[in-house]
Design a protein around this motif. Structure first.
Motif, PDB file in Angstrom:
ATOM      1  N   MET A   5       0.750  -0.707   0.468  1.00  0.00           N
ATOM      2  CA  MET A   5       0.115   0.084   0.165  1.00  0.00           C
ATOM      3  C   MET A   5       0.315   1.343   0.240  1.00  0.00           C
ATOM      4  O   MET A   5       1.497   1.367   0.922  1.00  0.00           O
ATOM      5  CB  MET A   5      -1.154   0.504   1.369  1.00  0.00           C
ATOM      6  CG  MET A   5      -1.841  -1.192   1.155  1.00  0.00           C
ATOM      7  SD  MET A   5      -3.311  -0.786  -0.388  1.00  0.00           S
ATOM      8  CE  MET A   5      -3.776   1.001   0.761  1.00  0.00           C
ATOM      9  N   ARG A  21      -7.684   2.965   4.855  1.00  0.00           N
ATOM     10  CA  ARG A  21      -7.038   2.428   4.814  1.00  0.00           C
ATOM     11  C   ARG A  21      -5.507   1.024   5.422  1.00  0.00           C
ATOM     12  O   ARG A  21      -7.164   1.271   6.454  1.00  0.00           O
ATOM     13  CB  ARG A  21      -4.850   3.424   4.619  1.00  0.00           C
ATOM     14  CG  ARG A  21      -5.053   4.532   3.687  1.00  0.00           C
ATOM     15  CD  ARG A  21      -5.088   4.374   2.904  1.00  0.00           C
ATOM     16  NE  ARG A  21      -4.673   5.120   1.877  1.00  0.00           N
ATOM     17  CZ  ARG A  21      -5.772   5.867   1.602  1.00  0.00           C
ATOM     18  NH1 ARG A  21      -7.249   5.495   1.026  1.00  0.00           N
ATOM     19  NH2 ARG A  21      -5.603   7.275  -0.208  1.00  0.00           N
ATOM     20  N   GLN A  78       0.204   5.686   6.665  1.00  0.00           N
ATOM     21  CA  GLN A  78      -0.982   6.009   5.386  1.00  0.00           C
ATOM     22  C   GLN A  78      -1.949   7.026   5.293  1.00  0.00           C
ATOM     23  O   GLN A  78      -2.087   7.382   4.665  1.00  0.00           O
ATOM     24  CB  GLN A  78      -1.885   4.626   5.028  1.00  0.00           C
ATOM     25  CG  GLN A  78      -0.209   2.811   4.643  1.00  0.00           C
ATOM     26  CD  GLN A  78      -1.236   2.365   4.767  1.00  0.00           C
ATOM     27  OE1 GLN A  78      -2.371   1.907   3.497  1.00  0.00           O
ATOM     28  NE2 GLN A  78      -0.024   0.954   4.595  1.00  0.00           N
ATOM     29  N   GLN A 106      -6.923  -2.399   9.966  1.00  0.00           N
ATOM     30  CA  GLN A 106      -7.335  -0.973   9.143  1.00  0.00           C
ATOM     31  C   GLN A 106      -8.021   0.124   9.595  1.00  0.00           C
ATOM     32  O   GLN A 106      -7.790  -0.377  10.791  1.00  0.00           O
ATOM     33  CB  GLN A 106      -8.662  -1.861   8.162  1.00  0.00           C
ATOM     34  CG  GLN A 106      -9.772  -0.750   7.431  1.00  0.00           C
ATOM     35  CD  GLN A 106     -10.939  -1.889   6.801  1.00  0.00           C
ATOM     36  OE1 GLN A 106     -10.430  -2.078   5.769  1.00  0.00           O
ATOM     37  NE2 GLN A 106     -11.989  -0.808   6.963  1.00  0.00           N
TER      38      GLN A 106
END
Length: 147
Positions: A5, A21, A78, A106
């Motif tokens: 990612m 994300r 992220q 997450q």
């Protein structure tokens, strides 16, 4: 191994409700051993097969905070990413993570206070689609205006 990612920064001005994300990581024996060393938590349920087999878990498990640390990785790498400051995190542990498990961590944006640069995130970790940890984080997001 971590997934691929994108890493970096999403500034508060670009964050939107519903942004998500995640990362995937297989938790290894080495991860557990290193976490025990860093944290000084040498509970045998994490490190000793014979001991752990006689517990309610019927085998060794990863430290809960090792699992929670994966949420921190998503937030710090992220969303929002580099420059983010953790302000708070609630956690509820729902199940064990075992050596060899692939954990998905997450985060999802649920609230934004643009003026105070605060972002509230729903957070969870899962193994094989089953949530093993849930919580909520509040962070101070980076801003193009101030950083």
């Amino acid at each position: 191994m971590l997934d691929k990612m994108p890493r970096g920064t999403i500034c508060i001005e670009d964050i939107e409700i519903g942004m998500i994300r995640h990362l995937n990581k297989v938790v290894t024996d080495r991860d557990i051993e290193m976490f025990a060393e860093v944290s000084t938590d040498h509970n045998p349920v994490h490190l000793d097969d014979d001991y752990a087999n006689d517990t309610i878990f019927e085998g060794r498990i990863a430290h809960g905070m090792l699992t929670a640390g994966l949420i921190s990785a998503v937030i710090g790498e992220q969303l929002p990413g580099h420059g983010t400051v953790y302000l708070g995190q609630s956690l509820k542990f729902l199940g064990p993570v075992r050596p060899g498990d692939q954990v998905t961590a997450q985060v999802e944006v649920v609230e934004i206070d643009l003026g105070r640069r605060r972002v509230k995130l729903d957070t969870f970790c899962s193994v094989d689609g089953k949530k093993v940890l849930v919580g909520e984080a509040t962070v101070l997001a980076p801003s193009r205006k101030f950083d």
